[in-house]
Scaffold this motif. Sequence first.
Motif, PDB file in Angstrom:
ATOM      1  N   GLU A  29      94.852  39.096  31.521  1.00 37.94           N
ATOM      2  CA  GLU A  29      95.477  37.847  31.107  1.00 37.94           C
ATOM      3  C   GLU A  29      96.265  38.131  29.842  1.00 37.94           C
ATOM      4  OE1 GLU A  29      95.707  34.754  32.297  1.00 37.94           O
ATOM      5  OE2 GLU A  29      94.547  35.266  34.078  1.00 37.94           O
ATOM      6  N   LYS A  30      97.546  37.930  29.904  1.00 33.86           N
ATOM      7  CA  LYS A  30      98.387  38.165  28.728  1.00 33.86           C
ATOM      8  C   LYS A  30      98.717  36.817  28.106  1.00 33.86           C
ATOM      9  CE  LYS A  30     102.601  40.318  27.141  1.00 33.86           C
ATOM     10  NZ  LYS A  30     103.783  41.093  27.459  1.00 33.86           N
ATOM     11  N   PRO A  40      92.545  33.173  26.705  1.00 32.02           N
ATOM     12  CA  PRO A  40      92.683  34.033  27.881  1.00 32.02           C
ATOM     13  C   PRO A  40      91.332  34.429  28.496  1.00 32.02           C
ATOM     14  CG  PRO A  40      93.348  35.211  25.880  1.00 32.02           C
ATOM     15  CD  PRO A  40      93.110  33.794  25.493  1.00 32.02           C
ATOM     16  N   ILE A  41      90.275  34.495  27.685  1.00 26.21           N
ATOM     17  CA  ILE A  41      88.959  34.836  28.239  1.00 26.21           C
ATOM     18  C   ILE A  41      88.490  33.739  29.186  1.00 26.21           C
ATOM     19  CG2 ILE A  41      86.528  35.241  27.703  1.00 26.21           C
ATOM     20  CD1 ILE A  41      87.465  36.552  25.087  1.00 26.21           C
ATOM     21  N   ILE A  45      87.272  33.976  33.114  1.00 27.86           N
ATOM     22  CA  ILE A  45      86.032  33.379  33.640  1.00 27.86           C
ATOM     23  C   ILE A  45      86.342  32.499  34.833  1.00 27.86           C
ATOM     24  CG2 ILE A  45      84.186  31.731  33.133  1.00 27.86           C
ATOM     25  CD1 ILE A  45      84.122  32.913  30.272  1.00 27.86           C
ATOM     26  N   SER A  46      87.412  31.721  34.762  1.00 29.10           N
ATOM     27  CA  SER A  46      87.750  30.826  35.884  1.00 29.10           C
ATOM     28  C   SER A  46      88.079  31.606  37.156  1.00 29.10           C
ATOM     29  CB  SER A  46      88.899  29.893  35.503  1.00 29.10           C
ATOM     30  OG  SER A  46      90.122  30.597  35.433  1.00 29.10           O
ATOM     31  N   GLN A  47      88.544  32.845  37.016  1.00 28.71           N
ATOM     32  CA  GLN A  47      88.868  33.660  38.188  1.00 28.71           C
ATOM     33  C   GLN A  47      87.629  34.244  38.856  1.00 28.71           C
ATOM     34  OE1 GLN A  47      92.239  36.403  37.786  1.00 28.71           O
ATOM     35  NE2 GLN A  47      92.760  35.342  35.896  1.00 28.71           N
ATOM     36  N   LEU A  55      79.703  39.769  42.820  1.00 29.15           N
ATOM     37  CA  LEU A  55      80.053  40.799  41.844  1.00 29.15           C
ATOM     38  C   LEU A  55      78.830  41.662  41.501  1.00 29.15           C
ATOM     39  CD1 LEU A  55      82.126  41.948  39.733  1.00 29.15           C
ATOM     40  CD2 LEU A  55      81.247  40.241  38.160  1.00 29.15           C
ATOM     41  N   LEU A  56      77.706  41.010  41.244  1.00 28.39           N
ATOM     42  CA  LEU A  56      76.486  41.747  40.903  1.00 28.39           C
ATOM     43  C   LEU A  56      75.997  42.589  42.076  1.00 28.39           C
ATOM     44  CD1 LEU A  56      74.653  38.985  38.848  1.00 28.39           C
ATOM     45  CD2 LEU A  56      75.689  41.079  37.968  1.00 28.39           C
ATOM     46  N   GLU A  57      76.084  42.039  43.294  1.00 26.96           N
ATOM     47  CA  GLU A  57      75.674  42.792  44.496  1.00 26.96           C
ATOM     48  C   GLU A  57      76.520  44.051  44.677  1.00 26.96           C
ATOM     49  OE1 GLU A  57      75.990  40.116  47.822  1.00 26.96           O
ATOM     50  OE2 GLU A  57      74.357  38.852  47.087  1.00 26.96           O
ATOM     51  N   LEU A  58      77.838  43.906  44.543  1.00 26.16           N
ATOM     52  CA  LEU A  58      78.736  45.056  44.703  1.00 26.16           C
ATOM     53  C   LEU A  58      78.474  46.119  43.634  1.00 26.16           C
ATOM     54  CD1 LEU A  58      82.091  43.267  45.596  1.00 26.16           C
ATOM     55  CD2 LEU A  58      80.724  44.732  47.091  1.00 26.16           C
TER      56      LEU A  58
END
Length: 106
Positions: A29-30, A40-41, A45-47, A55-58
Motif C-alpha cells: 500500500e503506497k 495504509p496498514i 488489514i481490510s485485504q 492464511l494460518l493454514e497455508l
Amino acid sequence: MNHNVKKAIKSNVNLPKELQPRCSWCICEKEDLCRQIEIPIKRIISQIEGKELKLLELCKKYDLEKGLCIVIHAEAMNLPEVTLPSCIVEYFGKLKMDIGFDIYVY
C-alpha cells in the motif's frame, strides 16, 4: 544459474536459514504524503480480514513465515507519525506476525 545448481541449493539442508531459497508474497500500500502510518496498514488489514484462518493454514502446511514490514521513505522533517494503535498490534499478534520497520530518510 543452471538447473543442477538450483537443485543442489534447494536440497542442501546445511545451508543457514537466511541463505535458503525462499519466496515472498507481499501486499503493498503506497501512501504519498502519509502523516499517520496506520492509514495504509488498515487498508492491508481490510485485504486479509476474514481470510486469517486460511492464511494460518497455508503457513503451517508449507512451513512459511509471516511478517509485516513497514517501509518508510521520507525527507528528514516530513516523517509520518509512527504509532501503532493497540488494535493493529493485537491483530497482527493473533496471526503471530513480527512487525518490522525500514526507515529511509533523505
